[in-house]
Structure formats: structure tokens, C-alpha cells
Design a protein around this motif. Structure first.
Motif, short mmCIF file in Angstrom:
data_model
loop_
_atom_site.label_atom_id
_atom_site.label_comp_id
_atom_site.label_asym_id
_atom_site.label_seq_id
_atom_site.Cartn_x
_atom_site.Cartn_y
_atom_site.Cartn_z
N ILE A 22 0.86 -1.19 0.00
CA ILE A 22 0.00 0.00 0.00
C ILE A 22 0.89 1.24 0.00
O ILE A 22 1.87 1.32 0.75
CB ILE A 22 -0.93 0.00 1.23
CG1 ILE A 22 -1.91 -1.17 1.13
CG2 ILE A 22 -1.65 1.33 1.36
CD1 ILE A 22 -2.76 -1.38 2.38
N LYS A 23 0.56 2.19 -0.86
CA LYS A 23 1.31 3.45 -0.96
C LYS A 23 0.37 4.63 -0.74
O LYS A 23 -0.81 4.55 -1.07
CB LYS A 23 1.96 3.57 -2.34
CG LYS A 23 3.02 2.50 -2.61
CD LYS A 23 3.57 2.64 -4.03
CE LYS A 23 4.77 1.74 -4.26
NZ LYS A 23 4.51 0.32 -4.04
N VAL A 24 0.91 5.70 -0.19
CA VAL A 24 0.13 6.94 -0.06
C VAL A 24 0.55 7.88 -1.18
O VAL A 24 1.74 8.11 -1.39
CB VAL A 24 0.35 7.62 1.31
CG1 VAL A 24 -0.27 9.00 1.33
CG2 VAL A 24 -0.24 6.78 2.42
N GLU A 25 -0.42 8.39 -1.90
CA GLU A 25 -0.16 9.29 -3.03
C GLU A 25 -0.29 10.76 -2.62
O GLU A 25 0.11 11.64 -3.35
CB GLU A 25 -1.18 9.02 -4.14
CG GLU A 25 -1.12 7.61 -4.68
CD GLU A 25 -0.02 7.45 -5.71
OE1 GLU A 25 -0.20 7.93 -6.83
OE2 GLU A 25 1.02 6.86 -5.36
N GLY A 26 -0.91 11.01 -1.48
CA GLY A 26 -1.10 12.39 -1.06
C GLY A 26 -2.18 12.45 0.00
O GLY A 26 -2.59 11.43 0.54
N GLY A 27 -2.65 13.63 0.28
CA GLY A 27 -3.69 13.79 1.29
C GLY A 27 -3.64 15.18 1.88
O GLY A 27 -2.98 16.07 1.35
N GLY A 28 -4.34 15.36 2.97
CA GLY A 28 -4.35 16.67 3.59
C GLY A 28 -5.35 16.76 4.72
O GLY A 28 -6.01 15.78 5.05
N GLN A 29 -5.44 17.94 5.31
CA GLN A 29 -6.34 18.17 6.42
C GLN A 29 -7.34 19.24 6.07
O GLN A 29 -7.03 20.16 5.32
CB GLN A 29 -5.54 18.64 7.63
CG GLN A 29 -5.46 17.60 8.71
CD GLN A 29 -4.87 18.20 9.96
OE1 GLN A 29 -3.74 18.63 9.96
NE2 GLN A 29 -5.65 18.22 11.01
N TYR A 30 -8.53 19.11 6.60
CA TYR A 30 -9.53 20.14 6.37
C TYR A 30 -10.58 20.06 7.45
O TYR A 30 -10.64 19.10 8.21
CB TYR A 30 -10.16 19.99 4.98
CG TYR A 30 -10.85 18.68 4.78
CD1 TYR A 30 -12.21 18.54 4.99
CD2 TYR A 30 -10.13 17.56 4.40
CE1 TYR A 30 -12.84 17.33 4.82
CE2 TYR A 30 -10.75 16.34 4.23
CZ TYR A 30 -12.11 16.23 4.44
OH TYR A 30 -12.71 15.01 4.28
N ASP A 31 -11.43 21.07 7.52
CA ASP A 31 -12.55 21.00 8.45
C ASP A 31 -13.84 21.07 7.67
O ASP A 31 -13.90 21.52 6.53
CB ASP A 31 -12.47 22.10 9.52
CG ASP A 31 -12.56 23.48 8.91
OD1 ASP A 31 -12.31 23.62 7.72
OD2 ASP A 31 -12.86 24.43 9.65
#
Length: 148
Positions: free
Chosen positions: A112-121
Motif C-alpha cells: 500500500i502506498k500513499v499518493e497524497g492527502g491533507g487536512q480540512y474541516d
């Protein structure tokens, strides 16, 4: 027994892993549909949302002449940690990445690999404070090791 490229075995494994760190794991494409549980002080209880996309043929490293079933498939998925405050969401998101990244969910899957992401509300439906999310966009190859 021939490996398949449905991703279903890998999806079950991923959900089982997520359940080891949170009792609230929701499989959906619309986090807004979740009935949020709140603590006695009104903040939402942390929960995880996982969204699987349909695996698609990668066509890399194999002849397309072999057909759809004779090549690896890529299964993208997204995992979101939601909580009542940004720190809890961020920490749960990090726990998820440590839990999943580099792991093989089946004998015929890649890492499994992570390609990106982020935080938000995201605002709650009522007058309570927002919920905060930490998301990871992941992918895993499925259907590897098929007979030549």
C-alpha cells in the motif's frame, strides 16, 4: 487458485486493520451521510471513513494482449480520519498511515502506498463545532502473480 483483480479480499483486509484502531469505521463515498456520535461534552467521537474505487488495469509490465485478467490492477482508495479537533484528527490520520503504508493486504497484492492527502474541516449540521478531517489518498496493486 487464480488471483482476482476485484480488490474485495484487499478491501476486507484494509477494513479489518482500521477496526483495530477505531471501533467506528464507515465505508462510504459520502462522509456527510454518517450519523455522527457525540461525546457528553458535545464534540464528535473520532471515526474513520474509507472509500474504495474500482480497480483498473495497469497495463504496465505485461502485454495487453493477455487481456484484462492477465495484468495487475491498481485499486485507489481514500481513508479519512474525522474528529472534533484538528490534533485528534491529525494523530488518527497518522496512525492510519503507519498501519497501512508498506503493508501487503493479500498474497497477490503489492504494498500500500500513499499518493497524497491533507487536512480540512467540515461544518457540522447543527450548532456544534466543526469536525476536522485528515485524509490519505492511497493505492495498492491487486491481482499480482497471475499465471502467465
Amino acid at each position: 487458485d487464480m488471483a482476482d483483480f476485484t480488490g474485495l479480499e484487499e478491501q476486507d483486509w484494509i477494513i479489518d486493520q482500521l477496526l483495530t484502531i477505531s471501533p467506528r469505521v464507515v465505508e462510504t463515498s459520502a462522509p456527510d451521510d454518517v450519523q455522527l456520535e457525540h461525546t457528553s461534552d458535545g464534540t464528535i467521537k473520532p471515526y474513520i471513513v474509507v472509500t474504495f474505487q474500482t480497480p483498473f488495469a495497469s497495463a504496465s509490465g505485461r502485454s495487453i494482449a493477455g487481456g484484462e485478467q492477465a495484468q495487475p490492477h491498481v485499486m485507489p482508495f481514500m481513508v479519512f480520519a474525522f474528529a472534533g479537533d484538528p490534533k485528534t484528527a491529525r494523530r488518527l490520520g497518522a496512525k492510519i498511515r503507519v498501519l497501512l503504508v508498506g503493508k501487503r493486504p493479500s498474497d497477490t497484492a503489492g504494498d500500500i502506498k500513499v499518493e497524497g492527502g491533507g487536512q480540512y474541516d467540515r461544518a457540522d449540521n447543527d450548532s456544534r463545532p466543526s469536525r476536522y478531517g485528515s485524509g490519505s489518498f492511497c493505492k495498492v496493486n491487486v491481482g499480482l502473480g497471475l499465471p502467465e
